[in-house]
Motif scaffolding. Structure first.
Motif, PDB file in Angstrom:
ATOM      1  N   LEU A  52       0.812  -1.208   0.000  1.00 44.93           N
ATOM      2  CA  LEU A  52       0.000   0.000   0.000  1.00 44.93           C
ATOM      3  C   LEU A  52       0.851   1.266   0.000  1.00 44.93           C
ATOM      4  O   LEU A  52       0.636   2.175  -0.802  1.00 44.93           O
ATOM      5  N   ASN A  56       1.535   0.640  -4.239  1.00 43.45           N
ATOM      6  CA  ASN A  56       0.214   0.990  -4.728  1.00 43.45           C
ATOM      7  C   ASN A  56       0.160   2.298  -5.515  1.00 43.45           C
ATOM      8  O   ASN A  56      -0.508   2.371  -6.557  1.00 43.45           O
ATOM      9  N   SER A 220       0.769   7.931  -1.772  1.00 46.69           N
ATOM     10  CA  SER A 220       1.503   7.115  -0.814  1.00 46.69           C
ATOM     11  C   SER A 220       1.121   7.480   0.620  1.00 46.69           C
ATOM     12  O   SER A 220       0.951   6.612   1.484  1.00 46.69           O
ATOM     13  N   ALA A 223      -2.305   6.051   1.165  1.00 44.67           N
ATOM     14  CA  ALA A 223      -2.251   4.592   1.263  1.00 44.67           C
ATOM     15  C   ALA A 223      -1.648   4.150   2.593  1.00 44.67           C
ATOM     16  O   ALA A 223      -2.058   3.134   3.164  1.00 44.67           O
ATOM     17  N   TRP A 227      -3.394   1.819   5.277  1.00 41.79           N
ATOM     18  CA  TRP A 227      -2.771   0.625   5.852  1.00 41.79           C
ATOM     19  C   TRP A 227      -3.016   0.560   7.361  1.00 41.79           C
ATOM     20  O   TRP A 227      -3.314  -0.507   7.894  1.00 41.79           O
ATOM     21  N   ASN A 347     -13.076   2.926  -1.787  1.00 42.44           N
ATOM     22  CA  ASN A 347     -12.236   2.740  -2.967  1.00 42.44           C
ATOM     23  C   ASN A 347     -12.940   3.205  -4.235  1.00 42.44           C
ATOM     24  O   ASN A 347     -12.316   3.802  -5.119  1.00 42.44           O
ATOM     25  N   TYR A 366      -8.702   8.892   5.134  1.00 47.08           N
ATOM     26  CA  TYR A 366      -7.997   7.789   5.787  1.00 47.08           C
ATOM     27  C   TYR A 366      -7.329   8.236   7.085  1.00 47.08           C
ATOM     28  O   TYR A 366      -7.174   7.433   8.022  1.00 47.08           O
TER      29      TYR A 366
END
Length: 484
Positions: A52, A56, A220, A223, A227, A347, A366
């Motif tokens: 991730l 990703n 990043s 992500a 995570w 998503n 997130y």
């Protein structure tokens, strides 16, 4: 119509892969104790960190440009530039495992590093090349190598765990299967590529400096926060409640995740290629808004119904699919269903940021989810509360992430929701959630199987009615995937 035969191929392949994955859950819970499954959960968490946080963002960049690069014959040369990055990411994963995994001895530590390195390498190429075949319209080849991957992973893991019953053995077996599938997909992709393209010795730059700064680094960050929300919290679970409780917790969420993998992979394999081709060919805001709306209005009813179904049959799934030692973990299957629902919808909504190339806007949702989850788990752990409070923290964090994501992504793309279909699906989902209180006791294998099949058939019928002549779905399927 062509898309119906393609859907049949993909559905058959995903069903086969999911059956194998569910057999794998039965096998891993039979061979590994809850403590050992907790160790496996930590290894998977390390792999997901690399996947991730590091890989990703570049993978999403490749997805967005696959059709364009295929059309201009630069796809294979660009993938050559990807190799060094993947190898470096695998090395980072192996180094992280030294600190994050309690190996005990230098010999076990070395085996752990090798296993993590191989897994990150294999999982990355498997998740890049097999979907790429599917993205370009080579459905049969993509499905075939996906099945080879899952079958070989199961066989290799069982053989290794019989020799040495440990989390590392199972993890290594999974890596072997993924590596074989990746090699097969690479062979198929090269076979479909014009010879003069893959024989070029020079690599073409995969990313420009602008794309790294404006797209990959913000993605990043997002992500990495994702995570934490999806698996990074497992380190806190281990710290406060121990590996055994983590094993119970993780198997419940894993079982829900495998069921969701079937539905989501069908969506990704079948619908996303049409969506990506559609947005790659249009810079017009109206067309992009319509494409994102169509994807949302196709998948949201499906995901809501799936969440209700998974919760309704969660006690019976454990009876059928895991060893008796894990039977009390059904509540975590229900938790996992809600978390997966929010993650999957998040998503889909997140595609708005990808098509606008403004992935920094994914970070805030997130971050909200990760903060609530970590705060809730730490608070429950410090107060020595039951681990079910950790599950409640996961649910609250996932819901708040989804709410924040909806608001944030609407500011990027003014999507329109099919409110009647979504409202009806939500009400049916809530009815299914309530149904779990009136379900018969999962006293036998026959009862569990019969009840699960019956409820699944009813939900499948409702889903078919929801998607039948759905204008959003029909618009998505009207796109031609490749020009040659």
């Amino acid at each position: 119509m062509a898309y119906k035969s393609e859907l049949l191929v993909i559905s058959t392949g995903r069903l086969a892969s999911t059956v194998i994955a569910l057999i794998s859950i039965k096998a891993v819970t039979s061979y590994l104790s809850p403590e050992q499954y907790g160790e496996l959960a930590i290894l998977i968490t390390i792999q997901m960190l690399c996947g991730l946080f590091l890989i990703n963002p570049v993978g999403q960049h490749i997805n967005l440009h696959t059709h364009k690069w295929w059309d201009d014959n630069t796809l294979i040369p660009r993938l050559k530039s990807f190799r060094t990055f993947v190898t470096l990411s695998s090395c980072i994963g192996s180094i992280v495992s030294l600190e994050a995994f309690n190996a005990g001895t230098p010999y076990i530590a070395l085996l752990t590093m090798l296993a993590v390195f191989t897994m990150v390498l294999a999982a990355t190429w498997n998740a890049t090349l097999i979907p790429m075949l599917n993205m370009l319209g080579f459905r049969n080849q993509s499905v075939s190598w996906s099945i080879v991957s899952s079958t070989t992973s199961l066989i290799a893991s069982v053989l290794l765990v019989k020799i040495w019953p440990s989390a590392i053995s199972w993890f290594t077996g999974q890596a072997i299967g993924l590596l074989l599938g990746a090699m097969g997909a690479r062979y198929e992709l090269l076979r479909k590529t014009p010879k003069d393209e893959y024989e070029k010795n020079t690599a073409v730059f995969l990313l420009t400096k602008h794309e790294i700064l404006k797209y990959c680094i913000p993605l990043s960050l997002a992500a990495g926060l994702m995570w934490i929300q999806l698996s990074g919290y497992r380190f806190a679970i281990e710290y406060y409640w121990g590996l055994k409780k983590l094993g119970y917790f993780a198997i419940g969420l894993q079982l829900a995740g495998q069921i969701w993998a079937l539905a989501e992979s069908l969506a990704i394999q079948f619908l996303y290629p049409f969506f990506y081709r559609r947005v790659s060919e249009n810079s017009n805001s109206t067309e992009i808004e319509l494409a994102v709306s169509d994807l949302l209005n196709t998948l949201t009813p499906l995901y809501l119904l799936l969440a209700g179904l998974t919760i309704a049959i969660s006690p019976f799934l454990l009876k059928l699919l895991v060893a008796a030692e894990y039977a009390d973990a059904w509540i975590f299957v229900a938790v996992g269903s809600i978390v997966e629902l929010c993650r999957a919808l998040g998503n889909v909504l997140g595609n708005a940021a990808h098509v606008r190339r403004k992935t920094i806007h994914l970070a805030a949702p997130y971050a909200v989810g990760a903060a609530i989850i970590l705060g809730g788990i730490i608070n429950a752990g410090d107060r020595q509360l039951d681990i079910s409070w950790a599950g409640a923290a996961l649910i609250l964090g996932a819901i708040m992430m989804l709410i924040t994501m909806t608001v944030t992504m609407y500011n990027q793309v003014k999507f329109k929701l099919d409110k009647p279909r979504i409202l009806i699906s939500f009400l049916i989902m809530m009815s299914l959630v309530c149904l779990v209180n009136y379900a018969p006791v999962a006293s036998s294998w026959v009862t569990a199987l019969g009840y699960s099949i019956g409820i699944s058939f009813i939900v499948a019928t409702i889903l078919f009615m929801m998607l039948w002549n759905n204008p959003a779905t029909l618009r998505l399927l009207s796109v031609q995937l490749r020009k040659f």
